[in-house]
Motif scaffolding. Structure first.
Motif, PDB file in Angstrom:
ATOM      1  N   SER A  53       5.346  10.752   6.452  1.00 28.84           N
ATOM      2  CA  SER A  53       5.426   9.465   5.561  1.00 28.84           C
ATOM      3  C   SER A  53       6.254   9.801   4.396  1.00 28.84           C
ATOM      4  O   SER A  53       6.647  10.918   4.043  1.00 28.84           O
ATOM      5  N   ARG A 111      12.875  11.191  -4.116  1.00 30.32           N
ATOM      6  CA  ARG A 111      12.420  11.136  -2.619  1.00 30.32           C
ATOM      7  C   ARG A 111      12.787  12.449  -1.878  1.00 30.32           C
ATOM      8  O   ARG A 111      14.186  12.648  -1.907  1.00 30.32           O
ATOM      9  N   SER A 117      11.423  13.024   4.329  1.00 26.96           N
ATOM     10  CA  SER A 117      10.879  11.741   4.614  1.00 26.96           C
ATOM     11  C   SER A 117      11.184  11.120   6.009  1.00 26.96           C
ATOM     12  O   SER A 117      12.366  10.886   5.993  1.00 26.96           O
ATOM     13  N   ASN A 118      10.193  10.517   6.696  1.00 29.19           N
ATOM     14  CA  ASN A 118      10.683   9.562   7.669  1.00 29.19           C
ATOM     15  C   ASN A 118      11.254  10.336   8.873  1.00 29.19           C
ATOM     16  O   ASN A 118      11.781   9.889   9.657  1.00 29.19           O
ATOM     17  N   GLN A 171       9.852   3.501  -7.552  1.00 25.15           N
ATOM     18  CA  GLN A 171       9.875   2.187  -6.918  1.00 25.15           C
ATOM     19  C   GLN A 171      11.410   1.829  -6.954  1.00 25.15           C
ATOM     20  O   GLN A 171      11.829   1.244  -5.980  1.00 25.15           O
ATOM     21  N   CYS A 221      12.397   4.312  -3.620  1.00 31.67           N
ATOM     22  CA  CYS A 221      11.677   3.979  -2.402  1.00 31.67           C
ATOM     23  C   CYS A 221      12.034   2.630  -1.686  1.00 31.67           C
ATOM     24  O   CYS A 221      11.981   1.695  -2.310  1.00 31.67           O
ATOM     25  N   THR A 260      10.278   0.898   0.872  1.00 30.34           N
ATOM     26  CA  THR A 260       9.289   0.248   1.079  1.00 30.34           C
ATOM     27  C   THR A 260       8.795  -0.235  -0.155  1.00 30.34           C
ATOM     28  O   THR A 260       8.073  -1.354   0.120  1.00 30.34           O
ATOM     29  N   CYS A 261       8.520   0.319  -1.300  1.00 32.37           N
ATOM     30  CA  CYS A 261       7.882  -0.171  -2.523  1.00 32.37           C
ATOM     31  C   CYS A 261       8.586  -1.343  -3.245  1.00 32.37           C
ATOM     32  O   CYS A 261      10.000  -1.500  -3.433  1.00 32.37           O
ATOM     33  N   ASP A 262       7.882  -2.592  -3.107  1.00 33.06           N
ATOM     34  CA  ASP A 262       8.555  -3.760  -3.741  1.00 33.06           C
ATOM     35  C   ASP A 262       7.467  -4.517  -4.495  1.00 33.06           C
ATOM     36  O   ASP A 262       6.610  -4.169  -4.695  1.00 33.06           O
ATOM     37  N   ARG A 264       4.540  -4.900  -1.329  1.00 29.24           N
ATOM     38  CA  ARG A 264       3.994  -3.734  -0.658  1.00 29.24           C
ATOM     39  C   ARG A 264       4.342  -2.568  -1.494  1.00 29.24           C
ATOM     40  O   ARG A 264       5.023  -2.422  -2.361  1.00 29.24           O
ATOM     41  N   ARG A 265       3.307  -1.464  -0.951  1.00 29.39           N
ATOM     42  CA  ARG A 265       3.570  -0.208  -1.617  1.00 29.39           C
ATOM     43  C   ARG A 265       3.243   0.810  -0.314  1.00 29.39           C
ATOM     44  O   ARG A 265       2.312   0.804   0.275  1.00 29.39           O
ATOM     45  N   CYS A 266       3.887   2.067  -0.627  1.00 29.80           N
ATOM     46  CA  CYS A 266       3.755   3.106   0.228  1.00 29.80           C
ATOM     47  C   CYS A 266       2.793   3.946  -0.315  1.00 29.80           C
ATOM     48  O   CYS A 266       2.273   3.814  -1.366  1.00 29.80           O
TER      49      CYS A 266
END
Length: 262
Positions: free
Chosen positions: A40, A51, A55-56, A133, A136, A138-140, A143-145
């Protein structure tokens, strides 16, 4: 990256708790995804970091739960076997409790320390959330990681604590102001009562003086000093005896009396 390449103590395969230690930043990270398990997104240096590049990453699930449990048990057995039979495991000493007489001072100092750091903590939490934010994908707005959710929760908790602390301090300040005003008002009432009593006494004295006839000797405080002896004959006899004693002493020591006279 495969699970078998990592040390067994850096892997957790309990059902619902699948996670591992990131090789890049040594942070425990959940394993997400069913078709393609991967690490994650996470930060490599806590709230202030960016970050992590780990990750990923795709994780090869080449270890089943039974193998992981067996390897974990073997590691625990090896650790116990390396301990010598005569090794003494010392218990940590219990911390000395704070005396009751200083407990209030210690708690007040701790409260002042936390209160003084609230603005700094609030700014740090907000900056960490904003930096995450921006970095990342994903975070908008919708949505939140997991990391973004945790940072947002922390920022909300610190903000709520600062709000409650500010309201509490304002309440204490208002109560202190009310107590000070009440104390000043009480002092003024007491002073006014004393002044009224003094004026009343002065008025009574003035009224008593105004009703006395002209030429009357006003009463004075204290006892009268006698100007004449109570027994005149005894006083004269005493004075005569003192005169004779002084004359006899002068006759015995004429030189001393002359020096005293000179």
């Amino acid at each position: 990256m495969s699970l078998s390449s990592l040390p067994v103590e850096q892997v957790n395969l309990h059902p619902g708790e699948e996670s591992l230690v990131c090789p890049d930043c040594s942070t425990w990270c959940p394993i997400t995804g069913l078709a393609a398990p991967k690490v994650s997104p996470h930060s490599d240096r806590g709230l202030q970091g960016q970050r992590c590049r780990g990750s990923n990453q795709i994780v090869a699930m080449d270890m089943v739960v039974e193998d992981w449990q067996r390897r974990s048990a073997e590691m625990c057995v090896d650790a116990r076997s390396r301990r010598g039979p005569g090794r003494v495991v010392r218990k940590p000493q219990a911390a000395v409790p704070t005396p009751v007489g200083r407990l209030a001072q210690v708690l007040a100092a701790q409260e002042r320390t936390v209160t003084s750091r609230l603005p700094e903590l609030l700014t740090a939490a907000h900056d960490a959330l904003a930096a995450h934010q921006r970095a990342c994908p994903t975070c908008d707005g919708r949505r939140r990681c997991p990391v973004g959710t945790d940072l947002e929760y922390r920022w909300a908790e610190v903000r709520a604590t600062a709000t409650v602390r500010g309201e509490h301090e304002e309440t204490v300040r208002r109560r202190q102001e009310q107590a000070d005003l009440a104390r000043v008002a009480g002092q003024r009432r007491e002073s006014a009562a004393r002044n009224r009593e003094l004026l009343r006494r002065a008025g009574d004295t003035e009224r008593r003086r105004s009703v006395l006839p002209v030429g009357t000797v006003l009463p004075r405080e204290g006892r009268e000093v006698p100007l004449q002896p109570r027994d005149v004959a005894a006083h004269d006899a005493r004075q005569a005896a003192l005169g004779r004693s002084y004359a006899a002493r002068a006759a015995r020591c004429p030189a001393r009396d002359e020096r005293a006279a000179g």
